[in-house]
Design an enzyme around this catalytic site. Structure first.
Site, mmCIF file in Angstrom:
data_model
loop_
_atom_site.group_PDB
_atom_site.id
_atom_site.type_symbol
_atom_site.label_atom_id
_atom_site.label_comp_id
_atom_site.label_asym_id
_atom_site.label_seq_id
_atom_site.Cartn_x
_atom_site.Cartn_y
_atom_site.Cartn_z
ATOM 1 N N CYS A 1 1.965 -64.989 -93.305
ATOM 2 C CA CYS A 1 2.723 -66.211 -93.540
ATOM 3 C C CYS A 1 2.437 -67.201 -92.411
ATOM 4 C CB CYS A 1 4.214 -65.858 -93.595
ATOM 5 S SG CYS A 1 5.327 -67.238 -93.371
ATOM 6 N N GLU A 2 2.038 -68.396 -92.767
ATOM 7 C CA GLU A 2 1.699 -69.376 -91.740
ATOM 8 C C GLU A 2 2.928 -69.891 -90.997
ATOM 9 O OE1 GLU A 2 1.332 -73.598 -94.114
ATOM 10 O OE2 GLU A 2 -0.365 -72.237 -94.239
ATOM 11 N N HIS A 3 4.106 -69.641 -91.507
ATOM 12 C CA HIS A 3 5.318 -70.123 -90.850
ATOM 13 C C HIS A 3 5.836 -69.175 -89.771
ATOM 14 C CE1 HIS A 3 5.866 -72.277 -94.896
ATOM 15 N NE2 HIS A 3 5.308 -73.094 -94.038
ATOM 16 N N HIS A 4 5.659 -67.861 -89.960
ATOM 17 C CA HIS A 4 6.218 -66.886 -89.021
ATOM 18 C C HIS A 4 5.189 -65.885 -88.506
ATOM 19 C CE1 HIS A 4 9.558 -68.129 -91.742
ATOM 20 N NE2 HIS A 4 10.125 -68.339 -90.571
ATOM 21 N N GLN B 1 1.908 -68.457 -100.004
ATOM 22 C CA GLN B 1 1.461 -67.849 -101.263
ATOM 23 C C GLN B 1 1.087 -68.898 -102.302
ATOM 24 O OE1 GLN B 1 3.921 -64.607 -102.625
ATOM 25 N NE2 GLN B 1 3.358 -64.966 -104.757
ATOM 26 N N HIS C 1 7.423 -60.608 -98.949
ATOM 27 C CA HIS C 1 7.241 -61.325 -97.688
ATOM 28 C C HIS C 1 8.133 -60.727 -96.612
ATOM 29 C CE1 HIS C 1 4.953 -64.881 -99.283
ATOM 30 N NE2 HIS C 1 5.334 -64.269 -100.390
ATOM 31 N N CYS D 1 8.750 -61.951 -93.785
ATOM 32 C CA CYS D 1 9.584 -62.991 -93.177
ATOM 33 C C CYS D 1 10.911 -63.121 -93.926
ATOM 34 C CB CYS D 1 8.855 -64.330 -93.111
ATOM 35 S SG CYS D 1 8.328 -64.992 -94.702
#
Length: 184
Positions: free
Chosen positions: A74-77, A115, A143, A145
């Site tokens: 995940c590019e956020h976490h 995703q 996920h 996250c």
């Protein structure tokens, strides 16, 4: 020590740990190696990956590859999401080597992702590579996250889809794809 290793050592120290204690001594090196592997998709090129594995075929029927396992971050976490991709296309004179479908999924999954974008990238790559009349991709993933932090919902699963060409235009083709993927 690589730049990535230095950053991991700094992260370990910033977390309040001792990066030179026995159990953590080689962790920056191992973490850097793991992250490089998990993000190797940035180093791959679609044309080189396909490597001419397009074969003449008179088939005009749907080609479906189900349950292609995938692992991404995940590019956020920077936490993993794990799932499977289902891919279909309608050939127009050429078919793609079977392993190349899975390799395309991996190439895009092995990048920092969300995703929704991953689904679109796979669909567009297969569409442009094969000149198919249509491409459909569905990804189902869990996920971490969402499971390990934040709302901590253990049973949650995300599903995304991309429909291009004839799959976008034809309810019948979309339904045939969904029946093939989600057989009861």
């Amino acid at each position: 020590m690589s730049e990535l290793q230095k950053h991991y050592k700094g992260i370990i120290a910033a977390l309040g740990e001792n990066p030179v204690r026995e159990g953590l001594l080689d962790t920056p090196k191992r973490a850097a190696k793991a992250m490089s592997y998990l993000c190797q998709g940035y180093e791959q090129d679609l044309r080189e990956l396909v490597n001419g594995a397009l074969f003449e075929s008179e088939s005009r029927d749907m080609v479906v590859v189900r349950n292609i396992e995938l692992y991404s971050l995940c590019e956020h976490h920077l936490l993993p999401f794990i799932g499977k991709a289902h891919v279909a296309y309608i050939p127009t004179g050429r078919v793609l080597g079977l392993s190349k479908v899975a390799r395309i999924v991996d190439m895009y999954a092995r990048r920092l992702q969300i995703q929704e974008n991953l689904t679109q990238q796979i669909a567009h790559a297969i569409y442009s590579t094969t000149d198919a009349s249509g491409v459909a991709v569905v990804i189902e993933a869990q996920h971490l996250c969402m499971r390990m932090r934040g709302v901590e919902k253990q049973g949650s699963e995300m599903q995304t889809s991309a429909m291009l060409g004839s799959f976008e235009q034809s309810d019948g083709q979309r339904q045939e794809f969904m029946r093939a993927v989600f057989r009861a």
